[in-house]
Write a protein that holds these residues in place. Sequence first.
Motif, PDB file in Angstrom:
ATOM      1  N   PRO A 140      -4.299   6.499 -18.303  1.00 47.40           N
ATOM      2  CA  PRO A 140      -3.374   5.438 -20.096  1.00 47.40           C
ATOM      3  C   PRO A 140      -3.650   6.369 -20.596  1.00 47.40           C
ATOM      4  O   PRO A 140      -3.115   7.237 -20.460  1.00 47.40           O
ATOM      5  N   ALA A 141      -3.369   6.008 -21.986  1.00 48.78           N
ATOM      6  CA  ALA A 141      -2.578   7.286 -23.141  1.00 48.78           C
ATOM      7  C   ALA A 141      -4.244   7.328 -23.642  1.00 48.78           C
ATOM      8  O   ALA A 141      -5.365   6.361 -23.297  1.00 48.78           O
ATOM      9  N   LEU A 142      -3.978   8.566 -23.919  1.00 48.60           N
ATOM     10  CA  LEU A 142      -5.360   9.783 -24.576  1.00 48.60           C
ATOM     11  C   LEU A 142      -5.359  10.167 -25.652  1.00 48.60           C
ATOM     12  O   LEU A 142      -4.342  10.312 -25.835  1.00 48.60           O
ATOM     13  N   PRO A 143      -6.160  10.559 -26.550  1.00 46.69           N
ATOM     14  CA  PRO A 143      -6.294  11.240 -27.180  1.00 46.69           C
ATOM     15  C   PRO A 143      -5.550  12.614 -27.508  1.00 46.69           C
ATOM     16  O   PRO A 143      -5.719  12.562 -26.449  1.00 46.69           O
ATOM     17  N   PRO A 144      -4.579  12.422 -28.491  1.00 44.57           N
ATOM     18  CA  PRO A 144      -4.146  14.125 -28.014  1.00 44.57           C
ATOM     19  C   PRO A 144      -4.945  15.543 -28.029  1.00 44.57           C
ATOM     20  O   PRO A 144      -4.713  15.960 -26.717  1.00 44.57           O
ATOM     21  N   ALA A 145      -5.900  15.048 -28.159  1.00 38.20           N
ATOM     22  CA  ALA A 145      -7.342  16.731 -28.425  1.00 38.20           C
ATOM     23  C   ALA A 145      -7.616  15.984 -26.667  1.00 38.20           C
ATOM     24  O   ALA A 145      -7.845  17.420 -25.911  1.00 38.20           O
ATOM     25  N   ALA A 188      -7.855  24.007  -2.942  1.00 38.52           N
ATOM     26  CA  ALA A 188      -8.970  23.444  -4.245  1.00 38.52           C
ATOM     27  C   ALA A 188      -8.353  21.689  -3.959  1.00 38.52           C
ATOM     28  O   ALA A 188      -7.070  21.962  -3.323  1.00 38.52           O
ATOM     29  N   ARG A 189      -9.131  21.036  -5.193  1.00 36.49           N
ATOM     30  CA  ARG A 189      -8.756  19.632  -4.820  1.00 36.49           C
ATOM     31  C   ARG A 189      -9.084  19.637  -6.579  1.00 36.49           C
ATOM     32  O   ARG A 189     -10.382  19.288  -6.907  1.00 36.49           O
ATOM     33  N   VAL A 190      -7.917  18.415  -7.080  1.00 37.53           N
ATOM     34  CA  VAL A 190      -9.055  18.257  -8.652  1.00 37.53           C
ATOM     35  C   VAL A 190      -8.435  16.552  -8.743  1.00 37.53           C
ATOM     36  O   VAL A 190      -7.523  15.930  -7.777  1.00 37.53           O
ATOM     37  N   THR A 191      -9.735  15.568  -9.329  1.00 35.39           N
ATOM     38  CA  THR A 191      -9.687  14.823  -8.998  1.00 35.39           C
ATOM     39  C   THR A 191      -9.888  14.437 -10.225  1.00 35.39           C
ATOM     40  O   THR A 191     -10.261  14.363 -11.005  1.00 35.39           O
ATOM     41  N   LEU A 192      -8.849  13.101 -10.401  1.00 36.44           N
ATOM     42  CA  LEU A 192      -8.716  12.566 -12.120  1.00 36.44           C
ATOM     43  C   LEU A 192      -9.424  10.904 -12.643  1.00 36.44           C
ATOM     44  O   LEU A 192      -8.871  10.757 -11.163  1.00 36.44           O
ATOM     45  N   GLY A 193     -10.391  10.664 -12.565  1.00 36.89           N
ATOM     46  CA  GLY A 193     -11.280  10.119 -12.200  1.00 36.89           C
ATOM     47  C   GLY A 193     -11.215   9.002 -14.153  1.00 36.89           C
ATOM     48  O   GLY A 193     -11.640   9.587 -15.024  1.00 36.89           O
ATOM     49  N   TYR A 194     -10.290   8.058 -14.409  1.00 34.87           N
ATOM     50  CA  TYR A 194     -10.026   7.733 -16.130  1.00 34.87           C
ATOM     51  C   TYR A 194     -10.756   5.882 -15.574  1.00 34.87           C
ATOM     52  O   TYR A 194     -10.695   5.100 -15.368  1.00 34.87           O
ATOM     53  N   GLY A 195     -11.496   6.148 -16.538  1.00 35.60           N
ATOM     54  CA  GLY A 195     -12.692   5.534 -17.129  1.00 35.60           C
ATOM     55  C   GLY A 195     -12.235   4.116 -18.547  1.00 35.60           C
ATOM     56  O   GLY A 195     -11.197   4.883 -19.109  1.00 35.60           O
ATOM     57  N   PRO A 196     -13.162   3.738 -18.737  1.00 33.17           N
ATOM     58  CA  PRO A 196     -12.457   2.483 -19.870  1.00 33.17           C
ATOM     59  C   PRO A 196     -12.820   3.385 -20.727  1.00 33.17           C
ATOM     60  O   PRO A 196     -12.119   3.154 -22.147  1.00 33.17           O
ATOM     61  N   ALA A 197     -14.031   4.355 -20.974  1.00 38.01           N
ATOM     62  CA  ALA A 197     -14.168   5.605 -22.136  1.00 38.01           C
ATOM     63  C   ALA A 197     -14.283   6.405 -21.989  1.00 38.01           C
ATOM     64  O   ALA A 197     -14.379   6.968 -22.471  1.00 38.01           O
ATOM     65  N   ASP A 212     -17.619  19.889 -12.789  1.00 37.20           N
ATOM     66  CA  ASP A 212     -17.210  17.881 -13.262  1.00 37.20           C
ATOM     67  C   ASP A 212     -17.510  17.757 -14.662  1.00 37.20           C
ATOM     68  O   ASP A 212     -18.067  19.090 -15.944  1.00 37.20           O
ATOM     69  N   VAL A 213     -15.976  17.370 -15.062  1.00 40.62           N
ATOM     70  CA  VAL A 213     -15.758  17.430 -16.339  1.00 40.62           C
ATOM     71  C   VAL A 213     -16.015  15.811 -17.236  1.00 40.62           C
ATOM     72  O   VAL A 213     -15.268  15.428 -16.153  1.00 40.62           O
ATOM     73  N   TRP A 214     -16.459  15.779 -18.334  1.00 40.57           N
ATOM     74  CA  TRP A 214     -16.471  14.599 -18.929  1.00 40.57           C
ATOM     75  C   TRP A 214     -15.684  14.532 -20.101  1.00 40.57           C
ATOM     76  O   TRP A 214     -16.439  15.446 -20.991  1.00 40.57           O
ATOM     77  N   LEU A 215     -14.469  13.599 -20.187  1.00 41.86           N
ATOM     78  CA  LEU A 215     -13.780  13.667 -21.443  1.00 41.86           C
ATOM     79  C   LEU A 215     -14.130  12.608 -22.227  1.00 41.86           C
ATOM     80  O   LEU A 215     -13.807  11.586 -21.719  1.00 41.86           O
ATOM     81  N   PRO A 216     -14.484  12.270 -23.479  1.00 36.54           N
ATOM     82  CA  PRO A 216     -14.380  10.853 -24.318  1.00 36.54           C
ATOM     83  C   PRO A 216     -12.362  10.212 -24.531  1.00 36.54           C
ATOM     84  O   PRO A 216     -11.584  11.445 -24.291  1.00 36.54           O
ATOM     85  N   SER A 217     -12.635   9.359 -23.839  1.00 40.57           N
ATOM     86  CA  SER A 217     -10.392   8.735 -23.633  1.00 40.57           C
ATOM     87  C   SER A 217     -10.414   7.571 -24.977  1.00 40.57           C
ATOM     88  O   SER A 217      -9.686   7.297 -24.252  1.00 40.57           O
ATOM     89  N   ARG A 218     -11.537   7.546 -25.308  1.00 38.96           N
ATOM     90  CA  ARG A 218     -10.957   6.978 -26.593  1.00 38.96           C
ATOM     91  C   ARG A 218     -11.827   7.675 -28.261  1.00 38.96           C
ATOM     92  O   ARG A 218     -12.097   8.591 -27.867  1.00 38.96           O
ATOM     93  N   SER A 219     -10.282   7.372 -28.995  1.00 36.99           N
ATOM     94  CA  SER A 219     -10.247   7.959 -30.501  1.00 36.99           C
ATOM     95  C   SER A 219     -11.407   7.389 -30.922  1.00 36.99           C
ATOM     96  O   SER A 219     -12.085   6.903 -31.193  1.00 36.99           O
TER      97      SER A 219
END
Length: 758
Positions: free
Chosen positions: A675-680, A701-710, A751-758
């Motif tokens: 989805p569209a992510l904040p620039p940061a 190596a293996r990279v997994t990207l999981g896009y959640g609601p937030a 494992d890294v969690w990043l906020p996907s909402r501004s």
Amino acid sequence: MVVLRSWLLPALLAAGQAALWPGIPLLLGRPLDRVEVAGALAATVLATVALGWRRRSPVAALAVIIPALTLGLIATPRDALLVLIFTDVIALYSVGVRRPARVTFAVTVTLIAWQAAVGILLYHDVREYFGNVVITVVVYLLAAGLGRSRRRWRAARREAADRLARAETDRRQASVQERQRLARELHDVSAHHLTSIVVTATAAQRLAGRRPELAAEALEFAARTGRETQSALHRLVAVMRGVELEGGSGLGARIEELAAGFAALGQPVTTRVSAAPITGPVAEAAYGIAREALTNALRHAPGGAVEVTLGQRDGLLEVVVANSAASAPGAAGGLGSGSGIDGMRERAESAGGTLEAGPQPDGGWRVRALLPESITSTMDRSLRRTRGPRLADIAVALAAGVLPVALMLIPDPTMPRVGASAAALATMLAAAHALPLLWRRRAPWPVLGAVLATTALWPLVAALELLPATATAALFAGIGSDLVAVYAVAARGRPRHLTWLCVPLVGGVHAAVTVLTYALDGWLLEQPISPGLMVILIAPTAVPFLAVIVPVWTAGFMVRLRRDGVVSRERRAVAASTAGAVELAYAERLRIAAGLRAAVLRHAAQVTAAAEGGRLDEVLDSARAALAAMRDLLGDLRVDPERAPQPTAAAIDALCRELSAAGRRVELHSPTPAPALPPAVDVSAYRVVETALGAGDAGPARVTLGYGPADLRITVTGVPSATAGPVAAGLRARVAAIGGRMTVDQTGTMDVWLPSRS
């Protein structure tokens, strides 16, 4: 579409002319001279075909239209070419739109001279000749003026498009520009403090045999300056993260404090401050330039006298830092990043100023910066022009004032002639009525009031019998001034939703003036009228006036809506692009802040710890290492402006494929579309994966990207080197900078969690 627009109007004019003459006389069965008909058709064909090329070559089109109309007017009966005679006016309008002012002026003068010459052949009465020539002059001026106004409108739209293009360029380059700006800040903060420590520690080592007490002073200075360095870097990180800091003292006081600090290091510094208090970006640029120049003097000319001058001249802030040759051996040669002068020049240019730097005849160095007193002052000066009435305003006012006079000049067999004195008085009244229109763009409501006030003079003129009936009747042609004022109010008056009030106002005033004028002049019912009957007659008298005023107001209001819509869309587009640039710059600040905390602050802390532990040699080594690290960081931050913008999460797939092509097996798994992510977050997601995969491991190596609601979850396996040590610390700093979190395990999974909402 362009071809249709170019040829539609000429086709309509040709059809209208053919229908008027010879069409109508032929339908009525009137006999026509074949030569006259042939002349009219030939003139129509030539003029309309030339008019079709008015957009490409308006002057050339007129060169064909003028002889065609001349022959047509001579060959046909009078008033036969009533439609075709507008072709030269339309072509002149195109000249005003598409050619410079000098060309428009020359063409207008040529057309006026041509009409004056042709008029001698067409009009045999002197009064009729001058009346028609005056009307022709006004029409030509009006066409040229409206063309110039259209040209300005198109130029404004091009400027708006250029602003949008620049905003889009700024948006694309926002992260690069922010890196360059932050590089200057980092250079100014770190180099100033760390260079001072190196100079002091080196001097203490060199003079240890003769002055052993300098070692203790150098350690004390290093400890204090090291803490200041950490504080300054923490403040810089806070600024990058959007934390507002309290404003400091004025620029002059800050310069004097800065000079005193360098004087304490053994550099003789004098100041001359005569500038008025200045704050904002210009003050920050001036302070940064002075600090960098003093740092360079301390580094390259230790012991040399330095003079700092801060003054104002010609609306500019002048900053001059001049130092003499060194009086002691250089202590910090080669420690600089080599970008000090470039940084000062960038600072000056970012504030709208200029900078000069170079050697002096005595072996010293001089830096001189000229900055505008405020960022907006340069723009204000560029926009400060003489804004007198435009050609269109003059032409409109002239047309409104001349029309009543022209009607008096043109002979009418049903009306007696007007004498010279009466004509002069009527001319002055018409001029006073039209003169306020020169300022209709600036003050539409006051202009309307002035026009209506002069309209109220007509009953007085009638009551005093200052003008004959012919002149009084001609004055009513001055309603053109009122209509122009109504249009101006509709198009530019404030507030917009109340501009309709001018319609009943003008209609009522004109109805009252008409009834009163005719009553006093004895024309109405040929007998005296009672005041009560005059009031009753105002309402029906206003109806024909309103029938003209309402369409004029509607046309002005529709033009206003269109203009405001165009300008509003342009502003929204620029604002959206600017907002995107700000967002990208903020993302870059967060990224660099994480790097500062992970690298530069660690070196500064080592300097402070060594100084507090009394280890002078280690202080010097740590300070030199810190400066070297700073140089490396600056080299990374100072990028080529043409370089591509920062990669985002969408580029992770390309990164994995590139590593796989290089021989390392890297898989990417992303179950859901991005989805569209904040620039940061967008930038940091890529950098986290890039850093983890580049930590030094060579296995799959293996990279997994999981896009959640937030949030966005990034899982990287097969990277044990990224789960411990400085790489993990740097990743944690980057992730925490944007509100995320990170966990690792011993198997090499991150494992890294990043906020996907501004």
